[in-house]
Design an enzyme around this catalytic site. Sequence first.
Site, mmCIF file in Angstrom:
data_model
loop_
_atom_site.group_PDB
_atom_site.id
_atom_site.type_symbol
_atom_site.label_atom_id
_atom_site.label_comp_id
_atom_site.label_asym_id
_atom_site.label_seq_id
_atom_site.Cartn_x
_atom_site.Cartn_y
_atom_site.Cartn_z
ATOM 1 N N ASN A 9 7.830 -7.917 -10.309
ATOM 2 C CA ASN A 9 8.299 -7.128 -9.170
ATOM 3 C C ASN A 9 8.438 -8.091 -7.996
ATOM 4 O O ASN A 9 7.446 -8.499 -7.401
ATOM 5 C CB ASN A 9 7.271 -6.025 -8.864
ATOM 6 C CG ASN A 9 7.616 -5.248 -7.607
ATOM 7 O OD1 ASN A 9 8.702 -5.405 -7.043
ATOM 8 N ND2 ASN A 9 6.697 -4.410 -7.166
ATOM 9 N N LYS A 11 9.700 -7.568 -5.152
ATOM 10 C CA LYS A 11 9.568 -6.896 -3.848
ATOM 11 C C LYS A 11 10.663 -7.397 -2.893
ATOM 12 O O LYS A 11 11.765 -7.693 -3.336
ATOM 13 C CB LYS A 11 8.155 -7.112 -3.282
ATOM 14 C CG LYS A 11 7.082 -6.728 -4.318
ATOM 15 C CD LYS A 11 5.696 -6.635 -3.753
ATOM 16 C CE LYS A 11 4.739 -6.225 -4.864
ATOM 17 N NZ LYS A 11 3.364 -6.015 -4.403
ATOM 18 N N HIS A 94 6.243 2.962 -6.758
ATOM 19 C CA HIS A 94 5.316 1.883 -6.419
ATOM 20 C C HIS A 94 4.482 2.311 -5.204
ATOM 21 O O HIS A 94 4.980 2.992 -4.315
ATOM 22 C CB HIS A 94 6.089 0.593 -6.111
ATOM 23 C CG HIS A 94 5.194 -0.586 -5.982
ATOM 24 N ND1 HIS A 94 4.513 -0.860 -4.815
ATOM 25 C CD2 HIS A 94 4.817 -1.534 -6.873
ATOM 26 C CE1 HIS A 94 3.768 -1.937 -5.007
ATOM 27 N NE2 HIS A 94 3.927 -2.372 -6.239
ATOM 28 N N GLU A 96 3.648 0.842 -2.631
ATOM 29 C CA GLU A 96 4.237 0.485 -1.325
ATOM 30 C C GLU A 96 5.286 1.508 -0.912
ATOM 31 O O GLU A 96 5.441 1.817 0.273
ATOM 32 C CB GLU A 96 4.827 -0.934 -1.389
ATOM 33 C CG GLU A 96 3.708 -1.981 -1.394
ATOM 34 C CD GLU A 96 4.026 -3.246 -2.155
ATOM 35 O OE1 GLU A 96 5.215 -3.522 -2.426
ATOM 36 O OE2 GLU A 96 3.076 -3.976 -2.503
ATOM 37 N N GLU A 166 -1.633 0.582 -11.345
ATOM 38 C CA GLU A 166 -1.848 -0.413 -10.295
ATOM 39 C C GLU A 166 -2.843 0.116 -9.267
ATOM 40 O O GLU A 166 -2.459 0.864 -8.351
ATOM 41 C CB GLU A 166 -0.516 -0.710 -9.590
ATOM 42 C CG GLU A 166 0.535 -1.276 -10.519
ATOM 43 C CD GLU A 166 1.550 -2.121 -9.758
ATOM 44 O OE1 GLU A 166 1.728 -3.271 -10.141
ATOM 45 O OE2 GLU A 166 2.134 -1.632 -8.773
ATOM 46 N N GLY A 172 -1.750 -7.429 -4.319
ATOM 47 C CA GLY A 172 -1.513 -8.441 -3.302
ATOM 48 C C GLY A 172 -2.769 -8.889 -2.576
ATOM 49 O O GLY A 172 -2.700 -9.571 -1.560
ATOM 50 N N SER A 211 -2.581 -8.165 -8.740
ATOM 51 C CA SER A 211 -3.106 -9.544 -8.773
ATOM 52 C C SER A 211 -3.276 -10.082 -10.187
ATOM 53 O O SER A 211 -4.163 -10.901 -10.436
ATOM 54 C CB SER A 211 -4.408 -9.652 -7.982
ATOM 55 O OG SER A 211 -4.181 -9.274 -6.623
#
Length: 249
Positions: A9, A11, A94, A96, A166, A172, A211
């Site tokens: 991904n 991003k 996702h 985010e 996730e 991250g 991560s």
Amino acid sequence: MRKKIIAGNWKMNKTPSEAADLAAAIAEKAADAQCDVVVCPTAICIPGVAAKTAGTNVEVGAQNVHFKESGAYTGELSAAMLTEAGVKYVIIGHSERRQYFGETDETVNLRTKAALDGGLIPIVCVGESLSERENGITAETVCRQVKLAFLGIDKADAEKVIIAYEPIWAIGTGKTATAEQADEVCGIIRNTIGELYGDTSEKVRIQYGGSMNAGNAAELLSKPNIDGGLIGGASLKPDDFAIIIEAAK
Ligand code: PGA
């Protein structure tokens, strides 16, 4: 046996020319991959990445898809547009997007259905926040997200869906769930899919994300319920991504 799937991904990183170069580097390193390999660039980078990965082991994914076929939806992309540009997979929901762009369990479900109707393979993201984990509602949170994502989807379509577990606190942050924690929740997700669709749960691939990197991928990917990875930071480094692909053998 479920074939493992390693997806990057990217991003909001890389310009079109940088993305094309990264795709070419990854395609070269993935020449002997024994798992499915997907890279998900930003929409504007898709044509260039598709050109570099055509005829290689690397498939292209998008980072979102809209639930309507066309119309007055400024800033959105339809499944048909993505497909024509060479896209096979699409990340949906996702964290985010849930956190910053108003994505909800309902829109995740609509987008998942639109992806399936349009012939794309959805990678549906679920996962708990730190406070949900600390308050002991991890299982409840991911079960709810999974059940709502699959609303109204029949068995034949359900088995095409990929779930990415996730944990938000691991994305991250450099904090990875332990392989045991990740496998436990992926198992809970598989049981939930089993409640909905019976045996189909044995076919659905469940990735871990948060991560995952060159150092921890092998252990995570060795777990029975972890069928691959959705990788952010490490997917931008071809050498590291190649090690993760190798770890999925
Ligand atoms: P990360 O991102 O690997 O950088 O933690 C994973 C993701 O958000 O999909």
